[in-house]
Design a protein around this motif. Structure first.
Motif, PDB file in Angstrom:
ATOM      1  N   ARG A  16       0.865  -0.963  -0.069  1.00  9.77           N
ATOM      2  CA  ARG A  16      -0.039   0.098  -0.063  1.00  9.77           C
ATOM      3  C   ARG A  16       0.877   1.126   0.097  1.00  9.77           C
ATOM      4  N   ARG A  17       0.791   2.094  -0.929  1.00  6.87           N
ATOM      5  CA  ARG A  17       1.409   3.265  -1.006  1.00  6.87           C
ATOM      6  C   ARG A  17       1.077   4.133   0.069  1.00  6.87           C
ATOM      7  N   VAL A  18       2.059   4.760   0.811  1.00  5.74           N
ATOM      8  CA  VAL A  18       1.760   5.523   1.917  1.00  5.74           C
ATOM      9  C   VAL A  18       2.188   7.185   1.382  1.00  5.74           C
ATOM     10  N   SER A  19       1.596   8.299   1.704  1.00  9.76           N
ATOM     11  CA  SER A  19       1.864   9.686   1.439  1.00  9.76           C
ATOM     12  C   SER A  19       1.356  10.472   2.456  1.00  9.76           C
ATOM     13  N   VAL A  20       2.074  11.385   2.403  1.00 10.44           N
ATOM     14  CA  VAL A  20       1.841  12.596   3.508  1.00 10.44           C
ATOM     15  C   VAL A  20       1.591  13.913   2.842  1.00 10.44           C
ATOM     16  N   MET A  21       0.701  14.663   3.127  1.00 17.45           N
ATOM     17  CA  MET A  21       0.650  16.183   2.817  1.00 17.45           C
ATOM     18  C   MET A  21       1.711  16.910   3.449  1.00 17.45           C
ATOM     19  N   ARG A  22       2.618  17.661   2.905  1.00 11.48           N
ATOM     20  CA  ARG A  22       3.408  18.728   3.487  1.00 11.48           C
ATOM     21  C   ARG A  22       3.388  19.903   2.546  1.00 11.48           C
ATOM     22  N   GLN A  23       3.176  20.878   3.100  1.00 10.34           N
ATOM     23  CA  GLN A  23       3.167  22.201   2.594  1.00 10.34           C
ATOM     24  C   GLN A  23       2.366  22.276   1.161  1.00 10.34           C
ATOM     25  N   GLY A  24       1.373  21.724   1.301  1.00 11.29           N
ATOM     26  CA  GLY A  24       0.403  21.799   0.204  1.00 11.29           C
ATOM     27  C   GLY A  24       0.632  20.723  -0.828  1.00 11.29           C
ATOM     28  N   ARG A  25       1.653  19.730  -0.586  1.00 10.30           N
ATOM     29  CA  ARG A  25       1.949  18.967  -1.607  1.00 10.30           C
ATOM     30  C   ARG A  25       1.928  17.463  -1.025  1.00 10.30           C
ATOM     31  N   GLU A  26       1.618  16.562  -1.869  1.00 11.71           N
ATOM     32  CA  GLU A  26       1.823  15.309  -1.526  1.00 11.71           C
ATOM     33  C   GLU A  26       3.015  14.437  -1.944  1.00 11.71           C
ATOM     34  N   GLU A  27       3.712  13.919  -0.659  1.00  8.31           N
ATOM     35  CA  GLU A  27       4.877  13.220  -0.851  1.00  8.31           C
ATOM     36  C   GLU A  27       4.863  11.803  -0.544  1.00  8.31           C
ATOM     37  N   CYS A  28       5.156  10.918  -1.264  1.00  2.20           N
ATOM     38  CA  CYS A  28       5.356   9.517  -1.114  1.00  2.20           C
ATOM     39  C   CYS A  28       6.219   9.067  -0.140  1.00  2.20           C
ATOM     40  N   LEU A  29       5.868   8.299   0.913  1.00  5.08           N
ATOM     41  CA  LEU A  29       6.956   7.950   1.810  1.00  5.08           C
ATOM     42  C   LEU A  29       7.490   6.532   1.330  1.00  5.08           C
ATOM     43  N   GLY A  30       6.455   5.670   0.736  1.00  7.17           N
ATOM     44  CA  GLY A  30       6.996   4.357   0.370  1.00  7.17           C
ATOM     45  C   GLY A  30       5.752   3.503   0.287  1.00  7.17           C
ATOM     46  N   THR A  31       5.996   2.245   0.314  1.00 10.69           N
ATOM     47  CA  THR A  31       4.831   1.231   0.077  1.00 10.69           C
ATOM     48  C   THR A  31       5.024   0.090   1.282  1.00 10.69           C
ATOM     49  N   ALA A  32       3.881   0.224   1.924  1.00  7.39           N
ATOM     50  CA  ALA A  32       4.103  -0.547   3.206  1.00  7.39           C
ATOM     51  C   ALA A  32       3.349  -1.820   2.995  1.00  7.39           C
ATOM     52  N   PHE A  33       3.649  -2.886   3.945  1.00  9.50           N
ATOM     53  CA  PHE A  33       3.154  -4.300   3.779  1.00  9.50           C
ATOM     54  C   PHE A  33       2.510  -4.513   4.987  1.00  9.50           C
ATOM     55  N   SER A  34       2.600  -3.541   6.061  1.00 11.73           N
ATOM     56  CA  SER A  34       2.033  -4.021   7.342  1.00 11.73           C
ATOM     57  C   SER A  34       1.889  -2.585   8.227  1.00 11.73           C
ATOM     58  N   ASP A  35       1.047  -2.595   9.233  1.00 13.85           N
ATOM     59  CA  ASP A  35       0.985  -1.347   9.868  1.00 13.85           C
ATOM     60  C   ASP A  35       2.391  -0.912  10.464  1.00 13.85           C
ATOM     61  N   HIS A  36       3.454  -1.970  10.781  1.00 18.78           N
ATOM     62  CA  HIS A  36       4.708  -1.590  11.485  1.00 18.78           C
ATOM     63  C   HIS A  36       5.378  -0.881  10.127  1.00 18.78           C
ATOM     64  N   ASP A  37       5.380  -1.121   9.044  1.00 22.25           N
ATOM     65  CA  ASP A  37       5.811  -0.271   7.789  1.00 22.25           C
ATOM     66  C   ASP A  37       5.389   1.040   7.762  1.00 22.25           C
ATOM     67  N   VAL A  38       4.067   1.065   8.051  1.00 23.39           N
ATOM     68  CA  VAL A  38       3.373   2.820   8.102  1.00 23.39           C
ATOM     69  C   VAL A  38       4.124   3.372   9.149  1.00 23.39           C
ATOM     70  N   ILE A  39       4.336   2.881  10.369  1.00 20.24           N
ATOM     71  CA  ILE A  39       4.892   3.401  11.634  1.00 20.24           C
ATOM     72  C   ILE A  39       6.122   3.827  11.237  1.00 20.24           C
ATOM     73  N   VAL A  40       7.173   2.994  10.645  1.00 17.56           N
ATOM     74  CA  VAL A  40       8.421   3.368  10.285  1.00 17.56           C
ATOM     75  C   VAL A  40       8.524   4.464   9.595  1.00 17.56           C
TER      76      VAL A  40
END
Length: 75
Positions: A16-40
């Motif tokens: 699952r692609r994980v992204s975050v909004m920063r300063q009005g832009r979407e930034e991809c953090l990576g691909t997660a395969f578990s909750d642990h990945d998202v947390i990292v």
């Protein structure tokens, strides 16, 4: 406030692609395969205690729900 973190629906490989909004832009953090990945990913992005916000819809939007396919988990 809209969610700042987006976790996309699982891909064919289960990631699952994980992204975050920063300063009005979407930034991809990576691909997660578990909750642990998202947390990292969120820790690396500078969020303290990200495990506390995973179920908070003000912070995280889980597209397709917060469900992982166990057959695709790594680790």
């Amino acid at each position: 406030m809209a969610a700042l973190i987006m976790v996309d629906e699982p891909s064919e490989t289960g990631g699952r692609r994980v992204s975050v909004m920063r300063q009005g832009r979407e930034e991809c953090l990576g691909t997660a395969f578990s909750d642990h990945d998202v947390i990292v990913f969120l820790q690396a992005a500078g969020l303290s205690d990200p495990d506390e916000i995973l179920d908070d819809p003000r912070w995280v939007q889980w597209l397709g729900g917060r469900v992982w396919n166990p057959s695709h988990r790594r680790g």
